[in-house]
Structure formats: C-alpha cells, structure tokens
Design an enzyme around this catalytic site. Structure first.
Site, PDB file in Angstrom:
ATOM      1  N   SER A  16      36.917   0.864  25.644  1.00 18.06           N
ATOM      2  CA  SER A  16      36.703  -0.308  26.502  1.00 18.06           C
ATOM      3  C   SER A  16      35.689  -1.212  25.820  1.00 18.06           C
ATOM      4  CB  SER A  16      36.169   0.129  27.866  1.00 18.06           C
ATOM      5  OG  SER A  16      35.711  -1.007  28.570  1.00 18.06           O
ATOM      6  N   HIS A  41      41.072  -1.399  25.584  1.00 16.32           N
ATOM      7  CA  HIS A  41      40.989  -1.693  27.019  1.00 16.32           C
ATOM      8  C   HIS A  41      40.083  -2.908  27.212  1.00 16.32           C
ATOM      9  CE1 HIS A  41      41.065  -0.377  31.292  1.00 16.32           C
ATOM     10  NE2 HIS A  41      39.780  -0.714  31.330  1.00 16.32           N
ATOM     11  N   ASP A  43      38.427  -5.374  30.054  1.00 21.40           N
ATOM     12  CA  ASP A  43      38.088  -5.490  31.479  1.00 21.40           C
ATOM     13  C   ASP A  43      37.818  -6.944  31.835  1.00 21.40           C
ATOM     14  OD1 ASP A  43      37.893  -2.668  32.432  1.00 21.40           O
ATOM     15  OD2 ASP A  43      36.371  -2.538  30.854  1.00 21.40           O
ATOM     16  N   MET A  45      36.764  -9.440  34.680  1.00 21.80           N
ATOM     17  CA  MET A  45      36.110  -9.425  36.004  1.00 21.80           C
ATOM     18  C   MET A  45      35.783 -10.858  36.399  1.00 21.80           C
ATOM     19  SD  MET A  45      33.281  -6.456  35.353  1.00 21.80           S
ATOM     20  CE  MET A  45      33.657  -4.950  34.458  1.00 21.80           C
ATOM     21  N   HIS A  74      42.729  -4.677  32.035  1.00 23.21           N
ATOM     22  CA  HIS A  74      42.397  -4.196  33.388  1.00 23.21           C
ATOM     23  C   HIS A  74      41.848  -5.390  34.163  1.00 23.21           C
ATOM     24  CE1 HIS A  74      39.455  -1.379  35.830  1.00 23.21           C
ATOM     25  NE2 HIS A  74      40.292  -2.043  36.611  1.00 23.21           N
ATOM     26  N   MET A  76      40.166  -6.988  37.107  1.00 24.87           N
ATOM     27  CA  MET A  76      39.331  -6.832  38.302  1.00 24.87           C
ATOM     28  C   MET A  76      39.088  -8.239  38.831  1.00 24.87           C
ATOM     29  SD  MET A  76      36.809  -3.831  36.908  1.00 24.87           S
ATOM     30  CE  MET A  76      37.315  -4.062  35.208  1.00 24.87           C
ATOM     31  N   MET A 145      40.493   4.968  38.948  1.00 23.28           N
ATOM     32  CA  MET A 145      39.080   4.699  38.653  1.00 23.28           C
ATOM     33  C   MET A 145      38.293   5.978  38.921  1.00 23.28           C
ATOM     34  SD  MET A 145      38.954   1.651  37.486  1.00 23.28           S
ATOM     35  CE  MET A 145      37.177   1.760  37.201  1.00 23.28           C
ATOM     36  N   ASP A 183      39.462   5.889  33.990  1.00 18.92           N
ATOM     37  CA  ASP A 183      38.529   4.856  33.526  1.00 18.92           C
ATOM     38  C   ASP A 183      37.203   5.011  34.244  1.00 18.92           C
ATOM     39  OD1 ASP A 183      37.320   2.559  32.599  1.00 18.92           O
ATOM     40  OD2 ASP A 183      38.653   1.171  33.656  1.00 18.92           O
TER      41      ASP A 183
HETATM   42  C1  DX5 Z   1      34.362  -0.338  34.739  1.00 22.43           C
HETATM   43  C2  DX5 Z   1      35.348  -0.634  33.654  1.00 22.43           C
HETATM   44  C3  DX5 Z   1      35.381   0.367  32.579  1.00 22.43           C
HETATM   45  C4  DX5 Z   1      34.101   0.527  31.805  1.00 22.43           C
HETATM   46  C5  DX5 Z   1      33.983   1.984  31.479  1.00 22.43           C
HETATM   47  O1  DX5 Z   1      34.611  -1.178  35.811  1.00 22.43           O
HETATM   48  O2  DX5 Z   1      36.659  -0.704  34.211  1.00 22.43           O
HETATM   49  O3  DX5 Z   1      36.485   0.137  31.702  1.00 22.43           O
HETATM   50  O4  DX5 Z   1      34.054  -0.219  30.628  1.00 22.43           O
HETATM   51  O5  DX5 Z   1      32.748   2.204  30.904  1.00 22.43           O
HETATM   52  P1  DX5 Z   1      32.194   3.681  30.639  1.00 22.43           P
HETATM   53  O6  DX5 Z   1      33.188   4.394  29.789  1.00 22.43           O
HETATM   54  O7  DX5 Z   1      30.894   3.427  29.954  1.00 22.43           O
HETATM   55  O8  DX5 Z   1      32.031   4.341  31.982  1.00 22.43           O
HETATM   56 ZN    ZN Z   2      38.418  -0.783  32.938  1.00 22.22          ZN
END
Ligand code: DX5
Ligand code: ZN
Length: 226
Positions: A16, A41, A43, A45, A74, A76, A145, A183
């Site tokens: 990620s 990956h 993210d 947001m 991903h 969010m 999650m 994740d």
């Molecule tokens: C959290 C993200 C993850 C995050 C995971 O909302 O969706 O992808 O980057 O980070 P780690 O592996 O550090 O928990």
């Molecule tokens: Zn994620």
C-alpha cells in the site's frame, strides 16, 4: 529462478503506497516492484467517507508510469461512481468499493465491470460478511478491512481471522472464483493467520515501506512460505 509451487502462486502481496515515502516515491515503488510485489494498492480517501484525504487520480497516473504491475485501487470515497471512467482510462486493473457508501456500491461495481476492470467489494470490520452475497456476480475480490479504514499503521483487529473464514464459506456459493483480500495491520505475525483462514491477496503498508523494503517483502513472504 526457482519455480513457485501452486499454493505460493495463489498468494498476492500488494504494497500500500500510503506508507511509502512520497518524497522518494519512485525509489520506493521500484524497490518494492523489484523485490516481488505482485500488485500495488492505492488508497483514495476523500475526507468524507473517512476523515483523511490521501490522493486522487493524479497519483494513479504517476503509479501507472512507475510500474507495470497491476494497480489495485481502494476507494474510500462517498461517490465512487464519479471516479470509475477516469480510473479505467488510466489503465487501472482492479477497483474496490465499500459496501457502506451512501446509496450502496451496486452502481459503481456495475460501472467498473462495464469498463472492463475487475471489481472488489470492501467490508468494514463491523459490516456482516453476508452483505457480500448480493454483489457476488459483480466482483472478483472481497476486501475485508482488518482495521478501521482511513489510516495506516493500526493493529490487526481480533476477530478478523474468523471473518475471513466466514467469507471463505460464503464465497463457495459465488458464480465464479472470488479472492479474499485483507487490508490493515498485516505483518509477519498476523499474515500467517489470515492466510490460513483463506485470505489470498494481502495489502501491507507499513510492514513493506518502513525500513528495508526488499527485506520486509522477503520477511512477509517467508511468514507464509518458510
Ligand atoms: C487503511 C488503508 C490501508 C493502509 C494499510 O485505511 O486502506 O491500505 O495503507 O496500512 P498498514 O498495512 O500499515 O496497516
Ligand atoms: Zn486500503
């Protein structure tokens, strides 16, 4: 190069990039790519679905230029449908949408599929795994999650392995194979349990990018394939 056995071939490690050093993004992504990352990956947001704002399609464009590995996005965000066409045009392979979005994920998942990408459904830790049942025809991935979404570096939630096992049972009824992705909080200590419960695609942020990236990836792999 040694041939990997069947079971190892079904394991997908997705760093990620939220945990990468953005001032040296190319260096970090290329290090993970060379060390055997299977996909990246990303993210996104929006500050509404989760409190944080991370990055948007501009980062996806940068990532497309940095790697040929599949991009696993991903979302969010409250309005995932608004991003689908742009992500498809950027060459994204897979897009995951939360079940908890206002109005539900159905329209976005249908658009992802219609645009030729793979769809994923994401479930927050408190959302029943049975929620996925209605969306199975539209998805190739079920993302569970294993922390609350919104930031990296949190501990793996207790109860996650039982949820993975329950999802695994539910997916036996899917019309086609659906991969379980996990994740959040994945480390060499938590990964073996997630793998044993049925997770096959694994997202890891801090466990990949904090410290020596190549070594970290080797340690994660060795935790499931000693
Ligand atoms: C959290 C993200 C993850 C995050 C995971 O909302 O969706 O992808 O980057 O980070 P780690 O592996 O550090 O928990
Ligand atoms: Zn994620």
């Amino acid at each position: 190069m040694t041939a990997r056995n069947c079971s190892e071939a079904s394991f997908e490690l997705c760093p990620s990039i939220l945990a990468a050093d953005f001032s040296c993004l190319a260096r970090d992504v290329q290090a993970a790519d060379a060390a055997g990352a299977d996909a990246f990956h990303i993210d996104i947001m929006d500050g509404h679905f989760v409190p944080a704002i991370s990055f948007g399609p501009g980062m996806v464009r940068t990532m497309r230029a940095l790697t040929r590995k599949p991009l696993d996005v991903h979302l969010m965000v409250d309005r995932p449908l608004d991003l689908v066409a742009e992500l498809a045009a950027l060459g994204v392979e897979r897009v995951s949408v939360h079940a908890e979005v206002p109005g539900g994920p159905g329209a976005a998942l249908a658009a992802i599929r219609a645009a030729g990408m793979q769809g994923g459904l994401v479930l927050n830790p408190e959302t029943p795994v049975e929620t996925a049942g209605a969306y199975l025809p539209l998805i190739s991935q079920l993302l569970l999650m294993t922390v609350q979404p919104g930031r990296g570096g949190q501990p793996y939630l207790p109860g996650s392995n039982a949820r993975i096992a329950a999802a695994q049972a539910l997916l036996q009824t899917a019309p086609h194979p659906v991969t379980i992705q996990v994740d959040g909080g994945i480390t060499a200590r938590t990964l073996p349990g997630a793998w044993a419960a049925g997770a096959r695609s694994v997202v890891a942020g801090s466990a990949v990018f904090d410290g020596d990236i190549a070594r970290n990836i080797a340690v994660l792999r060795r935790s499931v394939f000693p």
